[in-house]
Design an enzyme around this catalytic site. Structure first.
Site, mmCIF file in Angstrom:
data_model
loop_
_atom_site.group_PDB
_atom_site.id
_atom_site.type_symbol
_atom_site.label_atom_id
_atom_site.label_comp_id
_atom_site.label_asym_id
_atom_site.label_seq_id
_atom_site.Cartn_x
_atom_site.Cartn_y
_atom_site.Cartn_z
ATOM 1 N N TYR A 229 46.291 11.088 26.187
ATOM 2 C CA TYR A 229 45.151 10.229 25.937
ATOM 3 C C TYR A 229 45.678 8.991 25.227
ATOM 4 O O TYR A 229 46.605 9.090 24.412
ATOM 5 C CB TYR A 229 44.188 10.896 24.960
ATOM 6 C CG TYR A 229 43.044 11.692 25.518
ATOM 7 C CD1 TYR A 229 42.334 11.298 26.647
ATOM 8 C CD2 TYR A 229 42.611 12.835 24.847
ATOM 9 C CE1 TYR A 229 41.250 12.042 27.098
ATOM 10 C CE2 TYR A 229 41.526 13.578 25.300
ATOM 11 C CZ TYR A 229 40.850 13.180 26.421
ATOM 12 O OH TYR A 229 39.783 13.908 26.869
ATOM 13 N N GLU B 276 37.832 14.861 19.831
ATOM 14 C CA GLU B 276 37.587 15.106 18.409
ATOM 15 C C GLU B 276 38.114 13.958 17.545
ATOM 16 O O GLU B 276 38.606 14.163 16.439
ATOM 17 C CB GLU B 276 38.201 16.458 17.961
ATOM 18 C CG GLU B 276 37.475 17.664 18.487
ATOM 19 C CD GLU B 276 37.683 17.879 19.961
ATOM 20 O OE1 GLU B 276 36.719 17.667 20.725
ATOM 21 O OE2 GLU B 276 38.797 18.230 20.364
ATOM 22 N N GLU C 170 41.551 19.582 32.302
ATOM 23 C CA GLU C 170 41.677 20.153 30.954
ATOM 24 C C GLU C 170 41.298 21.609 31.092
ATOM 25 O O GLU C 170 40.169 21.927 31.472
ATOM 26 C CB GLU C 170 40.683 19.509 29.965
ATOM 27 C CG GLU C 170 41.046 18.134 29.500
ATOM 28 C CD GLU C 170 39.972 17.542 28.566
ATOM 29 O OE1 GLU C 170 39.296 18.311 27.846
ATOM 30 O OE2 GLU C 170 39.811 16.315 28.585
ATOM 31 N N TYR D 69 36.687 25.370 29.369
ATOM 32 C CA TYR D 69 37.096 26.026 28.114
ATOM 33 C C TYR D 69 36.422 27.398 28.070
ATOM 34 O O TYR D 69 35.432 27.592 27.370
ATOM 35 C CB TYR D 69 36.698 25.168 26.908
ATOM 36 C CG TYR D 69 37.469 23.882 26.815
ATOM 37 C CD1 TYR D 69 37.168 22.786 27.612
ATOM 38 C CD2 TYR D 69 38.536 23.767 25.932
ATOM 39 C CE1 TYR D 69 37.901 21.617 27.544
ATOM 40 C CE2 TYR D 69 39.277 22.593 25.841
ATOM 41 C CZ TYR D 69 38.956 21.529 26.657
ATOM 42 O OH TYR D 69 39.693 20.375 26.577
ATOM 43 N N GLU E 198 35.235 12.783 31.308
ATOM 44 C CA GLU E 198 34.047 13.648 31.379
ATOM 45 C C GLU E 198 32.768 12.829 31.387
ATOM 46 O O GLU E 198 31.807 13.144 30.689
ATOM 47 C CB GLU E 198 34.027 14.611 30.190
ATOM 48 C CG GLU E 198 35.171 15.585 30.208
ATOM 49 C CD GLU E 198 34.982 16.718 29.221
ATOM 50 O OE1 GLU E 198 34.297 16.504 28.216
ATOM 51 O OE2 GLU E 198 35.504 17.794 29.463
ATOM 52 N N ASN F 10 36.854 10.998 23.776
ATOM 53 C CA ASN F 10 36.352 12.193 23.055
ATOM 54 C C ASN F 10 37.439 12.711 22.112
ATOM 55 O O ASN F 10 37.717 12.091 21.108
ATOM 56 C CB ASN F 10 35.876 13.274 24.038
ATOM 57 C CG ASN F 10 34.724 14.074 23.476
ATOM 58 O OD1 ASN F 10 33.646 13.513 23.278
ATOM 59 N ND2 ASN F 10 34.911 15.346 23.177
HETATM 60 C C1 IPT Z 1 36.602 18.148 26.168
HETATM 61 C C2 IPT Z 1 37.016 16.693 25.992
HETATM 62 O O1 IPT Z 1 37.265 16.052 27.204
HETATM 63 C C3 IPT Z 1 38.246 16.594 25.138
HETATM 64 O O2 IPT Z 1 38.454 15.255 24.789
HETATM 65 C C4 IPT Z 1 38.117 17.443 23.908
HETATM 66 O O3 IPT Z 1 37.102 16.926 23.128
HETATM 67 C C5 IPT Z 1 37.808 18.849 24.322
HETATM 68 O O4 IPT Z 1 36.621 18.878 25.021
HETATM 69 C C6 IPT Z 1 37.595 19.807 23.185
HETATM 70 O O5 IPT Z 1 38.691 19.845 22.374
HETATM 71 S S1 IPT Z 1 34.911 18.325 26.597
HETATM 72 C C7 IPT Z 1 34.766 20.048 27.000
HETATM 73 C C8 IPT Z 1 34.417 20.858 25.809
HETATM 74 C C9 IPT Z 1 33.757 20.215 28.048
#
Ligand code: IPT
Length: 988
Positions: free
Chosen positions: A102, A148, A296, A259, A208, A146
């Site tokens: 990123y 965090e 991801e 996730y 996203e 994003n």
């Molecule tokens: C995903 C984000 O794209 C990434 O930047 C980071 O925030 C990650 O979550 C969590 O660590 S969003 C995902 C939870 C659908």
């Protein structure tokens, strides 16, 4: 190692018969598929480059299929560029072939029009490190990321936009173009498409994005193209949403993020989902012409303030998780998988969004201080398998026949380029801890077999297995194996294959030999072998350690085969570094904590790596190689049977020295003169804005949002002056800020309380009814919200939405209002410290006056000690210097730990050599240990430590601070230069 001659018994006639009868249909089917393929090359490209292409199965680099096995890394979370090289070498060692970066707009831009790509922000160094480590790069420059991060990576100055971010409108378009223009200057020359090459193979559009503004996505795509991005574009859908698969704004290759374990680490044994084929089913409908990509896929989890801590996340997203969920992906045809995160790092300074604290360890494969974890080793077992066993790249799904289908799901994959079949087995109920036995009917050119034939095949609790059948490797033909494959190699006079399963599990490994009537099997008595009609079956129990089985005359042209059967714990420590990329050859070594690389020169292999103890090694050397070196030193090797070389890497305990901080001399100064009613705030910013572009509605004027006055990070002071009167009975304040923020209030120097965000009324006060009264409020912020929902949430204010005197009617409150002054970091968006950047310092008195910097003259400060002897009111600052001496050739990652019994609530900032490396909340936790990365930490000399203590309750008394190594490694860590760390004198 003791070898006994294997017993050759005859294979059961019945099975042999099944084999010969059943051979034909499978072969025919495969030939049919081959025919279907003929003449049809459905490879796609984006019209700009043929270096990166794809078909429905995989990416192709220069026409070669690859499994893109990538991991996420954030250079901005490790403020020491030479450590980027260290970490990316570790990616390579774990056999990742890609890294996803990123790029954080806010990290580079403190103010509109101002960009910094120097020092810790030198992204070119990140590309160089990736290229050196032989990793392909997925670039993800947002503009929104994003991650965090504060504002989700938007610069704080964007908060003052009138128009919504992440949509097409003139104002935002102009701003995001400004960023993309700057970052593209780095992306464009680092693409693989350049004449001299470059690591970037894919480029992500946005992140996203759920805002449904296709014109906006299209405009981003066009901007990248206009600036010279030629590699295929990608988009990471937030889930299986079908967003931007086709049409305006769609990328070249679509994929989604997932996730599956979620983010609640407080229940680490709890796994929600059931095994299924949902990704496969979705991709089959959504984008069947593209490889299945998980841009991801969960590699760990973040942890909030007050959370259970990263050891819990590491347990939740552990190596068993990695086995089950990653292998399920492969079984579903996923051939692009990026782990978010592979190395998390530190959300140092004010980099984090309020949902997370300083450590961004993430429970990732590589821990925050750069250490190996069991999951890292598991990932390596998988990655090396994926890169070795090529027929697994392009496969079609089939449903295999199994017994015990009530408990177990087996996904079949048939190679389209070879007869090879794969069986991915896992529990149907993903979190099951049961021991379940099962059989699979494998359909091979050698026949149908119900495997295992004579032993047990189990899933013992949280495990998953990829079994391989009908596989030609090196000069050998594998009929099937119920052990999993790590890798195989042709080492000259023989071939070698490493297989594994949990210790004590039974295994079967069956090959069809080169046709010779007799083969000779040498092994120990834990292995039985049966040989008949050219088929050799080994049946065994996986040992603690490795059982070698040497089969003379096994393969084509009677080439010998060495089968190394390892138990899982031992298998984790097999490494197969690539020695020749073109020829795709590797060398096998077992034992070390970390093997970074291997190079062959003449008759020797030079290994580099790290050990944490004296380590016995086993090495399989290619023919003509007779010696090895480890970190430049020759290792005495003993050649055992069948060229398994053994040796010992000696660990010598280094003399690591560092100051005992509990005995150090500390200096102390009080640090909140702002609470005095006669403090001079004439130079502060007058709060005079009557409008705001924030999304937070204000109940009071002037606007009391720090960001509206250019103060965006850390602590913010507000001073309100009002004339007293007998009618005024008090005042109220409503604070808005992120999770874990705190605010403290004083009236005319008297402490009134410390609070979480929300409203407070203050009455029964000692108001000076004849003259001036001063409210001082200190707001300790934890960053800005993100904008994951494309709803401008990142513009949520930090400050006060309401500030009213009590006892007055509305009219009176209009005139008898409070005059406010605001002060954040020195200079606001015109940074006092452009080297450390926008997130390093906030508005505490000590931060504004450089008390955190090396060289600050603290000699006139009071002597003090930590643990502190006194409970102190207001902000306190402590300074000391300390020594660290880590000898050359060792990696001893260091930390600072708060050991604290204090019951009153306080927050603390920790500055090492001027860099803010920790935010501690004694009342919330969970973090008590803060990583001090080398480069910021001087590991051969003097360091300056400054600690601010900010009581939320009236007074606080800081406990112990201790320096503590995470681990001592005898290491080939690359040399780490000191990061430029301007001193107090430099600032003057
Ligand atoms: C995903 C984000 O794209 C990434 O930047 C980071 O925030 C990650 O979550 C969590 O660590 S969003 C995902 C939870 C659908």
């Amino acid at each position: 190692m003791v070898f006994v001659k294997g017993v050759l018994t005859s294979i059961s006639l019945a099975i042999a018969a099944v084999a010969s009868v059943a051979a034909r249909p499978a072969q025919l089917k495969f030939e049919k598929r081959q025919e279907d393929q003929q003449g049809i090359d459905d490879t796609s490209d984006n019209g700009l480059t043929e270096r990166v292409t794809w078909d429905s199965y995989t990416l192709k680099l220069d026409g070669e299929r690859v499994f893109l096995f990538s991991g996420e890394f954030h250079y901005f979370r490790l403020p020491s560029p030479d450590l980027w090289t260290d970490i990316l070498q570790k990616f390579r060692a774990l056999d990742y072939n890609g890294v996803s970066f990123y790029f954080n707009w806010g990290y580079h831009s403190p103010k509109k029009g101002v960009y910094n790509f120097d020092g810790v922000r030198d992204v070119q160094k990140a590309f160089d490190a990736a290229e050196e480590a032989d990793l392909y790069v997925i670039s993800r420059a947002g503009p929104y990321i994003n991650a965090e991060t504060d504002c989700g990576g938007f610069p704080s100055w964007l908060m003052d936009m009138r128009s919504p971010a992440r949509y097409s409108n003139e104002e935002y378009n102009a701003n995001r173009k400004e960023w993309l223009t700057e970052i593209n200057k780095f992306l464009v020359p680092n693409q693989i498409t350049n004449k001299k090459g470059g690591p970037i193979i894919l480029n992500q559009l946005e992140n996203e994005y759920t805002g449904h503004d296709a014109e906006y996505m299209e405009a981003i795509k066009q901007k990248f193209l206009a600036d010279g991005i030629e590699v295929p574009s990608i988009f990471n859908d937030k889930g299986m949403n079908n967003y931007f698969v086709n049409g305006t704004g769609a990328p070249d290759i679509y994929g989604f993020d997932k996730y599956p374990a979620g983010f609640d680490c407080s229940n680490p044994k709890k796994w929600a989902t059931n095994a299924s084929t949902e990704y496969m089913d979705y991709y089959a409908i959504t984008n069947p012409e593209q490889p299945s990509a998980l841009w991801e896929f969960q590699g760990g989890a973040f942890d909030p303030w007050n959370g259970p801590g990263y050891s819990a996340c590491r347990q939740m997203v552990n190596e068993q998780y990695a086995k089950i969920y990653y292998k399920s992906n492969y079984g579903q045809g996923v051939r692009i998988q990026n782990h978010y995160m592979t190395y998390g790092g530190i959300s140092w300074g004010g980099l984090a969004t309020p949902s997370v604290y300083t450590s961004y360890d993430y429970g990732a494969p590589i821990s925050e201080p750069g250490l190996m974890t069991t999951k890292a080793y598991e990932v390596k077992l998988q990655a090396t398998f994926l890169h070795t066993v090529k027929p697994f790249l392009a496969t079609e799904y089939f449903e295999p026949k199994i017994d015990n289908s009530d408990n177990i799901l087996v996904l079949g994959r048939a190679s389209i380029e070879a007869p090879t079949k794969f069986y991915v087995a896992h529990h149907l109920n993903t979190p099951s801890d049961n021991l379940d036995e099962f059989h699979v009917t494998v359909n091979t050119t050698d026949g149908f077999f119900n495997i295992p034939k004579s032993s047990k095949l189990v899933l013992n609790g949280r495990d998953a297995k990829v079994l391989v059948a009908d596989y030609d490797f090196e000069s050998q033909h594998l009929v099937y194996s119920t052990s999993e494959i790590f890798t195989h190699q042709d080492v000259g006079s023989y071939d070698v294959i490493v297989v594994y399963a949990y210790e004590k599990e039974e295994g079967e490994f069956v090959i069809k030999t080169g046709g010779k009537r007799n083969v000779k099997v040498e092994t120990n008595d834990s292995v039985t072998s049966e040989f008949s009609d050219g088929v050799l079956q080994l049946t065994y129990t996986h040992p603690n350690g490795t059982t070698p089985v040497y089969i003379s005359g096994a393969g084509k042209k009677n080439k010998d085969l060495l089968v190394l059967i390892s138990g899982y714990e031992t298998a984790l420590l097999w490494w197969a570094p690539v020695i020749d990329k073109k020829k795709d050859t590797r060398v096998l070594i077992n034992g070390p904590y970390l093997v970074r690389s291997a190079y062959v020169s003449r008759s020797s292999v030079a290994f580099t790596g790290d050990i944490d103890q004296t380590t016995d090694i086993q090495v399989i050397l290619p023919r003509a190689i007779t010696s090895i070196t480890w970190n430049g030193k020759k290792v005495k090797l003993h050649k055992g049977d069948h060229s398994i070389w053994t040796g010992t890497l000696k660990f010598t305990e280094p003399e690591v020295k560092y100051t005992d901080l509990t005995k150090a001399k500390w200096k102390y100064s009080p640090g909140s003169p702002e609470t005095d009613s006669d403090f001079d705030d004439s130079e502060w910013t007058t709060a005079d804005r009557l409008t705001t572009n924030s999304v937070t509605t204000s109940d009071t004027l002037p606007i009391l949002y720090a960001d509206d006055y250019g103060y965006h990070t850390g602590s913010i002071w507000f001073r309100g002056t009002f004339n007293g009167s007998s009618e005024i009975t008090g005042f109220n304040l409503t604070c808005i800020s992120g999770a874990a923020s705190a605010w403290m209030v004083w009236l005319n120097g008297e402490y009134l309380g410390g609070f979480d965000v929300g409203s407070q009324e203050f009455r029964n006060l000692d108001i000076n009814i004849k003259g001036k009264n001063v409210i001082s409020a200190l707001l300790w912020t934890t960053g800005h919200e993100e904008d994951g929902g494309s709803n401008d949430a990142y513009k949520t204010a930090r400050g006060f939405t309401s500030a009213k005197l009590l006892g007055l009617n509305d009219d009176q409150n209009q005139t008898a209002s409070i005059d406010w002054k605001i002060q954040g970091n020195l200079g606001g968006e015109d940074l006092a410290d452009p080297v450390r950047g926008a997130y390093n310092e906030g508005g505490l008195y000590g931060e504004r006056y450089g008390w955190h910097l090396p060289g600050f003259p603290d000699s006139k400060w009071e002597d003090a000690s930590i643990p502190e002897e006194k409970s102190r009111t207001g902000v306190s600052w402590y300074r000391t210097t300390f020594d660290v001496d880590i000898p050359e050739g060792y990696d001893v990652p260091m930390s600072l730990r708060y050991v604290d019994e204090t019951k009153t609530r306080y927050r603390s900032l920790l500055f090492l050599n001027g860099w803010q490396l920790g935010r501690y909340a004694n009342d919330l936790g969970p973090q008590t240990q803060f990583y001090l990365p080398r480069g910021i930490l001087n590991t051969s000399g003097l360091n300056t430590l400054a600690v601010a203590v900010i009581p939320i309750d009236e007074a606080a008394q800081i406990g112990k601070l201790i320096l503590e190594p995470y681990k001592v490694l005898q290491s080939a860590i690359p040399s780490v230069d000191s990061v430029e760390s301007p001193s107090y004198q430099d600032r003057q």
